[in-house]
Scaffold this active site. Structure first.
Site, short mmCIF file in Angstrom:
data_model
loop_
_atom_site.label_atom_id
_atom_site.label_comp_id
_atom_site.label_asym_id
_atom_site.label_seq_id
_atom_site.Cartn_x
_atom_site.Cartn_y
_atom_site.Cartn_z
N GLN A 62 0.78 -1.29 0.05
CA GLN A 62 0.05 0.10 -0.12
C GLN A 62 1.06 1.26 -0.11
O GLN A 62 0.27 2.21 -0.19
CB GLN A 62 -0.85 0.02 1.29
CG GLN A 62 -1.79 -1.00 1.24
CD GLN A 62 -2.81 -1.25 2.76
OE1 GLN A 62 -2.56 -2.01 3.48
NE2 GLN A 62 -3.26 0.10 2.83
N PHE A 89 -6.06 -4.34 3.31
CA PHE A 89 -7.08 -4.11 4.58
C PHE A 89 -6.04 -3.56 5.44
O PHE A 89 -6.42 -3.54 6.67
CB PHE A 89 -7.78 -5.27 4.91
CG PHE A 89 -8.44 -5.98 3.88
CD1 PHE A 89 -9.69 -5.33 3.21
CD2 PHE A 89 -8.11 -7.47 3.37
CE1 PHE A 89 -10.32 -6.27 2.41
CE2 PHE A 89 -8.76 -8.03 2.50
CZ PHE A 89 -9.88 -7.32 2.14
N GLU A 99 0.14 -1.75 4.76
CA GLU A 99 0.27 -0.44 4.84
C GLU A 99 1.94 -0.17 5.33
O GLU A 99 2.61 0.68 4.66
CB GLU A 99 -0.38 0.38 6.04
CG GLU A 99 -0.24 1.65 6.12
CD GLU A 99 -1.12 2.56 6.83
OE1 GLU A 99 -2.27 2.10 7.03
OE2 GLU A 99 -0.90 3.50 7.57
N ARG A 115 -5.87 7.03 17.00
CA ARG A 115 -7.18 6.83 16.35
C ARG A 115 -8.08 6.60 17.36
O ARG A 115 -9.07 6.73 17.40
CB ARG A 115 -7.21 6.01 15.08
CG ARG A 115 -8.74 6.28 14.08
CD ARG A 115 -8.47 5.58 13.04
NE ARG A 115 -8.02 6.74 12.02
CZ ARG A 115 -8.69 7.53 11.27
NH1 ARG A 115 -10.03 7.81 11.63
NH2 ARG A 115 -8.09 8.52 10.19
N ARG A 143 -8.15 -2.06 8.79
CA ARG A 143 -9.49 -1.42 8.35
C ARG A 143 -10.07 -0.70 9.70
O ARG A 143 -10.61 -1.57 10.38
CB ARG A 143 -10.27 -2.34 7.61
CG ARG A 143 -11.48 -1.71 6.84
CD ARG A 143 -12.13 -2.54 6.04
NE ARG A 143 -13.07 -2.07 4.84
CZ ARG A 143 -13.46 -2.91 3.76
NH1 ARG A 143 -13.29 -4.16 3.86
NH2 ARG A 143 -13.95 -2.44 2.71
N PHE A 184 -8.56 0.95 12.03
CA PHE A 184 -6.95 1.46 12.47
C PHE A 184 -7.26 2.07 13.84
O PHE A 184 -7.22 3.01 14.26
CB PHE A 184 -6.61 2.76 11.73
CG PHE A 184 -5.26 3.01 11.59
CD1 PHE A 184 -4.38 2.06 10.95
CD2 PHE A 184 -4.81 3.97 12.55
CE1 PHE A 184 -2.99 2.65 11.13
CE2 PHE A 184 -3.49 4.33 12.27
CZ PHE A 184 -2.58 3.70 11.62
N THR A 237 -4.43 10.88 10.85
CA THR A 237 -4.46 11.67 12.08
C THR A 237 -3.17 12.13 12.11
O THR A 237 -2.99 13.22 12.88
CB THR A 237 -4.65 10.66 13.30
OG1 THR A 237 -3.85 9.85 13.31
CG2 THR A 237 -6.23 10.27 13.28
N ALA A 258 -6.17 4.89 5.33
CA ALA A 258 -6.94 5.87 6.12
C ALA A 258 -8.23 6.28 5.39
O ALA A 258 -8.63 7.45 5.36
CB ALA A 258 -6.13 7.27 6.41
N GLU A 300 -13.14 2.73 5.21
CA GLU A 300 -13.16 1.73 6.57
C GLU A 300 -14.46 2.23 7.32
O GLU A 300 -14.94 1.49 7.96
CB GLU A 300 -12.20 2.69 7.41
CG GLU A 300 -10.87 2.21 6.99
CD GLU A 300 -9.64 2.94 7.50
OE1 GLU A 300 -9.03 2.59 8.34
OE2 GLU A 300 -9.55 4.26 7.05
N1 LUZ Z 1 -3.04 4.97 8.71
C1 LUZ Z 1 -2.22 6.02 9.24
C2 LUZ Z 1 -4.24 4.86 8.71
O1 LUZ Z 1 -0.98 5.97 9.13
N2 LUZ Z 1 -2.89 7.07 10.11
C3 LUZ Z 1 -4.24 7.00 10.01
O2 LUZ Z 1 -4.55 8.06 10.64
C4 LUZ Z 1 -4.91 5.88 9.60
N3 LUZ Z 1 -6.40 5.86 9.63
C5 LUZ Z 1 -6.89 4.71 9.23
C6 LUZ Z 1 -6.32 3.60 8.50
N4 LUZ Z 1 -4.57 3.98 8.26
MO1 MOS Z 2 -5.47 1.27 6.55
S1 MOS Z 2 -6.19 0.41 7.95
O1 MOS Z 2 -4.08 0.85 5.71
O2 MOS Z 2 -6.44 2.47 6.02
#
Ligand code: LUZ
Ligand code: MOS
Length: 750
Positions: free
Chosen positions: A191, A222, A226, A304, A336, A338, A432, A501, A706
Site C-alpha cells: 500500500q 486491508f 500499509e 485513532r 481497516r 485503525f 491523524t 485511512a 473503513e
Molecule cells: N494509517 C495511518 C491509517 O498511518 N494513519 C491513520 O490515521 C490511518 N487511519 C486509518 C487507516 N490507516
Molecule cells: Mo489502512 S487500516 O491501511 O487504511
C-alpha cells in the site's frame, strides 16, 4: 459504472506481483523464521543450507550494507534478527536459490541455538512489567472528577476485543531486479510504495533515488500492507543488490499468517457517568493495546482509538488514556478502522451495561446522546453534520417493528432466541498524522487524445483507479474509455503516503483533478485563440468543444492535435494537500479530520441456545456517502466492510499457545472467516447527507473504505440482546464465537 478491473479479474488476466513473467536467472527467497517467542541467539547454523543444491547465498543481518532498521514511526524494528528474537516468526535468515522448492528445502535445514527469555502475550501483564512502546497518551476535555458529582448513575466495567487476520487474497509478495551501478527496481504488493523505497534505501545504504518501486496492483490489503509489505520487498532488494540477480519472495499462506502482525487486540476499562434521564455526563477509558514486539504503526493506531473514544456520542467531560503494550507476538499493525473499531466497541459495551444497571433502554441512551451539529469532540473539533442523527432516524424507522417481532418470537420460542441492535458510526476522515495528508498525480494527454494517469494511489481491489478515471474524465469532459491509470511508481510520483485511512481516492483523485484542470485550461486557451472567443465561453463535454453550450464541431482529438502542433504542453503534475486540517500533539487539540463519515446499522440475529450457533439474519444500513461517484463500488465497500466487521466480532478468533506463544490459528483449517453462506441479508441505503466543499472529498463523494466496518460491531450486541432474552448476560468480550456463546449459556467462564 462497473469496477473497470472486473473483466480482467474474472478472466484471470489481471497480473499480480507473483504473475509477472520471471526474468532470466531469477533467484527465489525463502525466510528462516524465529522458532522462539523471545530469546538470545547463541548461534545460527546455515552451513548445511549453503551446501544444498541450487543455493546461491544465505543472508543474515551481517550482510546488510546499510542500516538494519525498518521501523517507520519509532526506529525499533530490524529487518533480520541478529542477537535477540522478539517473536515467533521473526525473520532471521534468508536463503536464495534457483527454485522456490530448493530455497524452502535449504531453509528447513537452518537451525539456531536460542537461549530462551521470558515472554509475554497479554497486554495488561506487559503493562505491569513496564513494557510500553511509548509513553502513555491522554486526550481529555472538561473535568471528569468534578462531573462525577453531577452523575446519577456511574457505570464501570471492562471490555476486550480480539485481533484479526487480514487474509488478503494475495499473500505478501515482491521481486527486485538489479540495475546499473547499484540501482534496484522493486515490484511490491504494498500500500506504501514510497515507504518501501525509503526503507530499501536505508537498508542498502544508498540514496532514495537509486531505488524505484512499482506497484502494478495489489490483491487485497486491508491495512496489512500499509507497513508490513516493506520487509519482504526489502529482503528481495537486498538479495538483488548483493547477488546481482533478480530475487523473488512470495510468502505461503501459512508463513504469512505466522509472521505478519494483525489487528491489535485490546483490553480496556471504562467509566460512564449519566444523569437521571440517560444523558452522558462523563466518560473515562483506559486502553491496553497488545502492540506486539515492535511499534510498527501501533502509536498511530492508538491515537485513532483516542479520537474515536466517544464513538458517535457527545460527552462534555472526557479522559481517555492509551497504553501501547509491548508483547512477544508479531507486531500488530493497521487494519481497516485503525483503532477506531476497538474504541467503539468499548463505548457500546458501556452503554449496554448502563442500560442493564439503570433500566433505561439501550436505544434511548444511544439516541439521547448522538452527535448533533455544533457539538464539540474532546479533541477540539466541532461536529458539523446532521448525518449521525439523520441516519439514526432513517434506520430506526424499522426499530419498533423489529423490537415487536423479536419479542413475540422470543415469547413463543425457548430454544431459538432473536436479538437486535442499533449501531451508529461516526468516523474521522484523514490521516491523524497531518503531514501524511498529501498526494500527487502525473497526467499525460497523448497525441491521439488518450490519457495516461499516474498517482500515488495503489489499486488493491477497492476500485480507486475507477474513481480516478471517472474524476479525470469528468474534469476533462471526455469519455472515461479514453483514460487509463498506470501502475503506481515512485519515479512518477514521489514521497507519497500509503493508500490508507480511507483517503486514497479523495486525495489522489483530487491531485488528478488538479492536473487535469491545468491541462484543460491550456487546451481551452489554445481553442480560444483559434476561435477568437474568450476561453470563459468555452467548455469540453462528451469529447466535444462547446461554445456557450453549443457544439463547435471540434472534437477532443482535434483540440489535442492543435495544442501539440502549437507546442502547448499536454502534461501536468499536481500536488494535493487536504485543506483546513491541523492537530497539536502537545495539547491534543485541533481539527485533525477533513470531515466525518457517518451512518447507522440495525442488525437482527437468531441464536440457537442449545448449540450456541448464531445466524445474522439481516442488517439494515443507512450510510451517508455524499453524492456517490460510483454507487456500485460504494455498495461493494459497504458490503465487504460490514461482513468483515461481523467476522471480527463473531467468528474470527486468534489463539496463541500460552507457554510458547505460538499462534495456534495459523491456517485456514483453524481460523474461520465469514463465507457467502454466512453473509446476512444486507439492506443498504445511501443517503447524501451534508455537501462537502469542492476541494474536499472527491467530486462531492465521501471516503467509504473503513467507516462501514464498524456497522459489524452491531452483530455482537444483537447476539448479546438475544442472550439476554435467554436469561444470561454476557461479558464484553469479542469475538462471540459459537463456543463462547455456548460457554456463556452454560455458565462456564472463559
Ligand atoms: N494509517 C495511518 C491509517 O498511518 N494513519 C491513520 O490515521 C490511518 N487511519 C486509518 C487507516 N490507516
Ligand atoms: Mo489502512 S487500516 O491501511 O487504511
Amino acid at each position: 459504472m462497473k469496477h473497470f478491473d472486473a473483466r480482467l479479474h474474472v478472466t484471470g488476466e489481471s497480473r499480480f506481483t507473483a504473475d509477472i513473467p520471471e526474468p532470466e536467472g531469477m533467484l527465489h527467497a525463502s525466510v528462516f523464521f524465529s522458532p522462539s517467542a523471545h530469546g538470545r541467539i547463541v548461534s545460527l547454523n546455515t552451513s548445511e543450507a549453503e551446501r544444498m543444491p541450487g543455493v546461491r547465498r544465505v543472508l543474515t543481518a551481517d550482510d546488510i550494507p546499510g542500516s538494519n532498521q525498518t521501523g517507520s514511526i519509532l526506529h525499533d524494528e530490524v529487518l533480520l534478527a541478529s542477537d535477540t528474537v522478539h517473536y515467533m516468526g521473526q525473520p532471521v535468515a534468508v536463503v536464495l536459490a534457483e527454485s522456490l522448492s530448493m530455497a524452502r528445502k535449504a531453509r528447513d535445514t537452518i537451525t539456531g541455538r536460542i537461549e530462551e527469555l521470558p515472554s509475554v502475550s497479554d497486554p495488561r501483564e506487559a503493562f505491569r512489567k513496564g513494557m510500553l512502546l511509548a509513553p502513555p497518551s491522554t486526550f481529555s476535555c472538561g473535568d471528569t472528577e468534578k462531573a462525577l458529582k453531577h452523575c446519577d448513575h456511574v457505570i464501570t466495567g471492562t471490555a476486550e476485543t480480539g485481533g484479526q487476520e487480514h487474509l488478503y487474497l494475495e499473500t505478501q509478495s515482491a521481486f527486485s531486479v538489479p540495475g546499473e551501478g547499484g540501482y534496484v527496481t522493486i515490484t511490491s504488493s504494498t500500500q506504501g510504495p514510497s515507504f518501501v523505497q525509503k526503507i530499501a534505501a536505508r537498508v542498502l545504504g544508498i540514496p532514495i533515488h537509486m531505488v524505484q518501486v512499482d506497484v502494478p496492483r495489489v490483491g487485497g490489503a486491508f491495512g496489512g500492507k500499509e507497513d508490513q509489505a516493506t520487509p519482504w520487498a526489502v529482503i528481495t532488494a537486498l538479495g538483488a543488490f548483493l547477488t546481482g540477480k533478480p530475487v523473488k519472495l512470495v510468502l505461503s499462506r501459512h508463513e504469512d499468517m505466522i509472521c505478519t502482525g494483525k489487528r491489535h487486540p485490546y483490553s480496556s476499562d471504562f467509566r460512564l457517568g449519566l444523569d437521571r434521564t440517560g444523558k452522558m455526563v462523563l466518560w473515562e477509558a483506559d486502553y491496553y493495546q497488545n502492540s506486539g514486539a515492535s511499534s510498527d504503526l501501533s502509536t498511530a493506531v492508538m491515537e485513532r482509538t483516542l479520537f474515536h473514544s466517544t464513538g458517535s456520542y457527545f460527552i462534555p467531560n472526557v479522559r481517555a488514556t492509551g497504553y501501547c503494550c509491548r508483547t512477544n507476538l508479531a507486531p500488530n499493525t493497521a487494519f481497516r478502522g485503525f483503532g477506531g473499531p476497538q474504541a467503539m466497541f468499548v463505548m457500546e459495551a458501556a452503554i449496554h451495561k448502563a442500560s442493564r444497571e439503570t433500566g433505561i433502554p439501550v436505544e434511548t441512551i444511544q439516541e439521547k446522546n448522538l452527535l448533533s451539529p455544533g457539538d464539540s469532540f474532546h479533541y477540539g473539533m466541532t461536529y458539523e453534520a446532521h448525518e449521525v442523527r439523520s441516519s439514526w432516524k432513517e434506520c430506526s424507522e424499522e426499530l419498533e417493528k423489529v423490537r415487536k417481532v423479536v419479542s413475540l418470537f422470543n415469547e413463543e420460542n425457548s430454544r431459538m432466541k432473536k436479538g437486535f441492535s442499533m449501531m451508529p458510526v461516526c468516523f474521522g476522515i484523514s490521516f491523524t498524522t497531518t503531514f501524511l495528508n498529501q498526494a500527487s498525480a502525473l497526467v499525460h494527454v497523448y497525441t491521439d487524445g488518450s490519457v495516461g494517469i499516474s498517482t500515488g494511489a495503489v489499486e488493491m481491489g477497492q476500485g480507486v483507479n475507477s474513481r480516478i478515471r471517472q474524476t479525470a474524465a469528468l474534469t476533462l469532459g471526455i469519455p472515461v474509455e479514453l483514460t487509463r491509470v498506470e501502475s503506481t511508481n515512485t519515479s512518477r510520483n514521489a514521497n507519497t503516503s500509503a493508500t490508507a485511512a480511507s483517503s486514497g481516492a479523495d486525495m489522489n483523485g483530487n491531485a488528478a483533478r488538479i492536473a487535469c484542470e491545468g491541462i484543460k485550461r491550456r487546451i481551452l486557451n489554445q481553442a480560444s485563440e483559434k476561435l477568437g472567443c474568450p476561453a470563459s465561453k468555452l467548455d469540453i463535454s462528451g469529447g466535444r468543444l462547446l461554445r456557450e453550450g453549443i457544439d463547435t464541431g471540434t472534437s477532443w482529438e482535434d483540440m489535442v492535435t492543435d495544442c501539440y502542433v502549437n507546442r502547448v504542453s499536454l502534461s501536468d503534475h499536481a500536488h494535493y494537500a487536504t485543506p483546513g486540517i491541523h492537530f497539536d500533539r502537545k495539547t491534543c487539540k485541533g481539527r485533525p479530520f477533513a470531515y466525518h463519515a457517518a451512518g447507522t446499522a440495525l442488525t437482527e440475529v437468531t441464536v440457537d441456545t442449545l448449540l450456541g450457533t448464531c445466524t445474522v439474519d439481516r442488517v439494515r444500513v443507512v450510510h451517508c456517502g455524499g453524492n456517490l461517484l460510483n454507487p456500485l463500488l460504494d455498495r461493494g465497500q459497504v458490503e465487504g466492510a460490514l461482513v468483515q466487521g461481523i467476522g471480527w466480532v463473531t467468528m474470527e478468533e486468534l489463539a496463541w499457545d500460552p507457554d510458547s506463544k505460538r499462534l495456534l490459528t495459523d491456517r485456514l483449517a483453524t481460523y474461520k472467516v465469514p463465507d457467502i453462506m454466512f453473509t446476512p441479508e444486507m439492506d443498504i441505503t445511501f443517503s447524501p447527507g451534508e455537501t462537502l466543499p469542492d476541494d474536499v472529498g472527491l467530486k462531492g463523494s465521501k471516503a467509504i473504505g473503513e467507516p462501514p466496518f464498524m456497522y459489524g460491531i452491531g452483530a455482537w450486541f444483537a447476539i448479546g440482546n438475544a442472550l439476554a432474552a435467554a436469561g444470561v448476560h454476557v461479558d464484553y468480550i469479542a469475538p462471540l464465537t459459537p463456543e463462547n456463546i455456548l460457554m456463556t449459556l452454560r455458565g462456564i467462564g472463559r
